[in-house]
Design an enzyme around this catalytic site. Structure first.
Site, PDB file in Angstrom:
ATOM      1  N   ASN A  29       8.275 -55.748  31.158  1.00 28.12           N
ATOM      2  CA  ASN A  29       7.408 -55.889  30.039  1.00 28.12           C
ATOM      3  C   ASN A  29       6.057 -55.855  30.292  1.00 28.12           C
ATOM      4  O   ASN A  29       5.799 -56.087  31.512  1.00 28.12           O
ATOM      5  CB  ASN A  29       7.850 -57.249  29.285  1.00 28.12           C
ATOM      6  CG  ASN A  29       8.782 -58.246  30.136  1.00 28.12           C
ATOM      7  OD1 ASN A  29       8.319 -58.861  31.083  1.00 28.12           O
ATOM      8  ND2 ASN A  29      10.216 -58.119  29.686  1.00 28.12           N
ATOM      9  N   GLY A  45      14.270 -55.467  24.384  1.00 24.22           N
ATOM     10  CA  GLY A  45      15.499 -54.549  24.057  1.00 24.22           C
ATOM     11  C   GLY A  45      14.959 -53.109  24.146  1.00 24.22           C
ATOM     12  O   GLY A  45      15.821 -52.284  23.489  1.00 24.22           O
ATOM     13  N   GLU A  75      11.292 -62.791  28.155  1.00 26.65           N
ATOM     14  CA  GLU A  75      10.297 -62.666  29.443  1.00 26.65           C
ATOM     15  C   GLU A  75       9.078 -63.133  28.984  1.00 26.65           C
ATOM     16  O   GLU A  75       8.405 -63.279  29.923  1.00 26.65           O
ATOM     17  CB  GLU A  75      10.678 -61.639  30.232  1.00 26.65           C
ATOM     18  CG  GLU A  75      12.083 -61.836  30.862  1.00 26.65           C
ATOM     19  CD  GLU A  75      12.411 -60.591  31.997  1.00 26.65           C
ATOM     20  OE1 GLU A  75      11.823 -59.219  31.779  1.00 26.65           O
ATOM     21  OE2 GLU A  75      12.834 -60.789  33.019  1.00 26.65           O
ATOM     22  N   HIS A  94       5.434 -57.278  34.295  1.00 28.10           N
ATOM     23  CA  HIS A  94       6.770 -57.503  34.929  1.00 28.10           C
ATOM     24  C   HIS A  94       7.442 -56.336  35.206  1.00 28.10           C
ATOM     25  O   HIS A  94       7.788 -55.515  33.998  1.00 28.10           O
ATOM     26  CB  HIS A  94       7.369 -58.761  34.316  1.00 28.10           C
ATOM     27  CG  HIS A  94       8.926 -59.093  34.830  1.00 28.10           C
ATOM     28  ND1 HIS A  94       8.927 -59.239  36.033  1.00 28.10           N
ATOM     29  CD2 HIS A  94       9.854 -58.963  34.039  1.00 28.10           C
ATOM     30  CE1 HIS A  94      10.480 -59.233  36.061  1.00 28.10           C
ATOM     31  NE2 HIS A  94      10.914 -59.016  34.747  1.00 28.10           N
ATOM     32  N   HIS A  96      10.975 -54.397  37.676  1.00 26.62           N
ATOM     33  CA  HIS A  96      12.096 -54.497  38.526  1.00 26.62           C
ATOM     34  C   HIS A  96      11.972 -53.634  39.759  1.00 26.62           C
ATOM     35  O   HIS A  96      12.869 -52.583  39.976  1.00 26.62           O
ATOM     36  CB  HIS A  96      13.446 -54.426  37.858  1.00 26.62           C
ATOM     37  CG  HIS A  96      13.654 -55.608  37.057  1.00 26.62           C
ATOM     38  ND1 HIS A  96      14.733 -55.873  36.255  1.00 26.62           N
ATOM     39  CD2 HIS A  96      12.933 -56.649  36.413  1.00 26.62           C
ATOM     40  CE1 HIS A  96      14.626 -56.728  35.444  1.00 26.62           C
ATOM     41  NE2 HIS A  96      13.663 -57.462  35.545  1.00 26.62           N
ATOM     42  N   HIS A 157      15.248 -60.585  41.260  1.00 23.94           N
ATOM     43  CA  HIS A 157      14.634 -60.288  40.052  1.00 23.94           C
ATOM     44  C   HIS A 157      13.924 -59.180  39.714  1.00 23.94           C
ATOM     45  O   HIS A 157      14.072 -58.117  39.245  1.00 23.94           O
ATOM     46  CB  HIS A 157      14.442 -61.784  39.256  1.00 23.94           C
ATOM     47  CG  HIS A 157      14.193 -61.371  37.848  1.00 23.94           C
ATOM     48  ND1 HIS A 157      13.743 -62.201  37.076  1.00 23.94           N
ATOM     49  CD2 HIS A 157      14.060 -60.369  36.914  1.00 23.94           C
ATOM     50  CE1 HIS A 157      13.217 -61.853  35.896  1.00 23.94           C
ATOM     51  NE2 HIS A 157      13.749 -60.598  35.782  1.00 23.94           N
TER      52      HIS A 157
HETATM   53 ZN   LIG Z   1      12.959 -58.991  34.571  1.00 21.07          ZN
END
Ligand SMILES: [Zn+2]
Length: 221
Positions: A29, A45, A75, A94, A96, A157
Site C-alpha cells: 500500500n 484488495g 494496513e 509498504h 513485500h 512480512h
Molecule cells: Zn503487508
C-alpha cells in the site's frame, strides 16, 4: 503536487513496485499525507499494477473512510503509526520485497553498516518484531523503529519506508531491497566486514555537508 497529481503518482509507483517484484496479488500500500487528519491511500484488495486514480480512498486519523468508493486497507493503521511517529514525513510505502523478507525468515539483520550508500540513507536497517500482518499489533510493532529510521523490515512480512515525497519513499524502498539483494549474495559468498569507524565518520560528515537530516538508525553521531 495537487491531489490529482498525487493520485496519478501513486498509480505509477504502484506499477513500478509490481514490476520490481516487490508486491504480489494485492500486497502493499502507498499513502500520502494530504493535510491535518487527511490521508490519500491505495484501497483494500487491489493489485498495485491495476489501480486507477479514482480507486484511491481518503481516510482520517482514526482510519475511517472520508472519501472514495473502495474500502480502507487493514494496513492503513501501520501507515498511521508511521505518520504519528514522524510528523516530518509526507508519504509512506509498504511492500513485500522478496530478498528483504527472505533475510528476515533466515534471521539475518540488515543493521550492520556494510554498504556506504545504505548507511548514508538509513544508518542500519532494523527489523521490527513479528506481528500478524494487517493487525493493530503490527502497527504498534513498527513505532519504536520508524521513529529512528526511514526504512525498516517487518519480520516475515515486508518492509516500510517513509519520505518527504512519494518518490522519496519509493526510492528508499528500491534501495532497501537492493541492499537486501547485495547482502544476500555477499553473506552467501562469505564473511562480510562492517565499515570501520573512520569510514563511518566520513559518511556521516558527507551527509552533514549535503544537508541530509533524516535519522540514522543505530549509528553513533
Ligand atoms: Zn503487508
Amino acid at each position: 503536487m495537487n491531489e490529482v497529481e498525487l493520485r496519478e503518482s501513486i498509480c505509477k509507483l504502484g506499477v513500478r513496485l509490481y514490476e520490481l517484484g516487490m508486491v504480489a496479488a494485492t500486497d502493499g500500500n502507498l499513502s500520502v499525507r494530504l493535510g491535518p487528519d487527511r490521508y490519500l491511500c491505495t484501497p483494500s484488495g487491489m493489485s498495485k499494477a491495476e489501480m486507477l486514480p479514482e480507486d484511491m480512498i481518503i481516510a482520517d486519523g482514526q482510519g475511517q473512510l472520508v472519501a472514495g468508493e473502495r474500502k480502507v486497507t487493514s494496513e492503513f493503521f501501520t501507515h498511521l503509526a508511521a505518520y504519528e511517529e514522524r510528523p516530518d514525513v509526507m508519504a509512506v510505502i509498504h511492500a513485500h520485497p522478496t530478498y528483504g523478507i527472505a533475510l528476515t525468515l533466515a534471521g539475518i539483520s540488515l543493521e550492520a553498516p556494510v554498504l556506504p550508500e545504505t548507511v548514508a540513507m538509513f544508518g542500519g536497517i532494523p527489523t521490527a518484531p513479528y506481528a500478524t500482518p494487517s493487525s493493530k499489533e503490527g502497527a504498534e510493532a513498527i513505532r519504536p523503529y520508524i521513529r529512528e529510521c526511514d526504512g525498516l523490515l517487518m519480520d516475515r512480512h515486508g518492509a516500510l519506508t517513509v519520505g518527504k515525497t512519494l518518490m522519496e519513499a519509493f526510492m528508499k524502498m528500491e534501495k532497501l531491497e537492493h541492499a537486501a539483494q547485495i547482502c544476500y549474495l555477499a553473506y552467501a559468498l562469505g564473511k562480510v566486514a562492517p565499515l570501520n569507524s573512520e569510514q563511518m565518520r566520513k559518511i556521516i560528515q558527507a551527509r552533514t555537508e549535503y544537508g541530509v537530516s533524516s535519522p540514522m538508525y543505530g549509528v553513533e553521531r
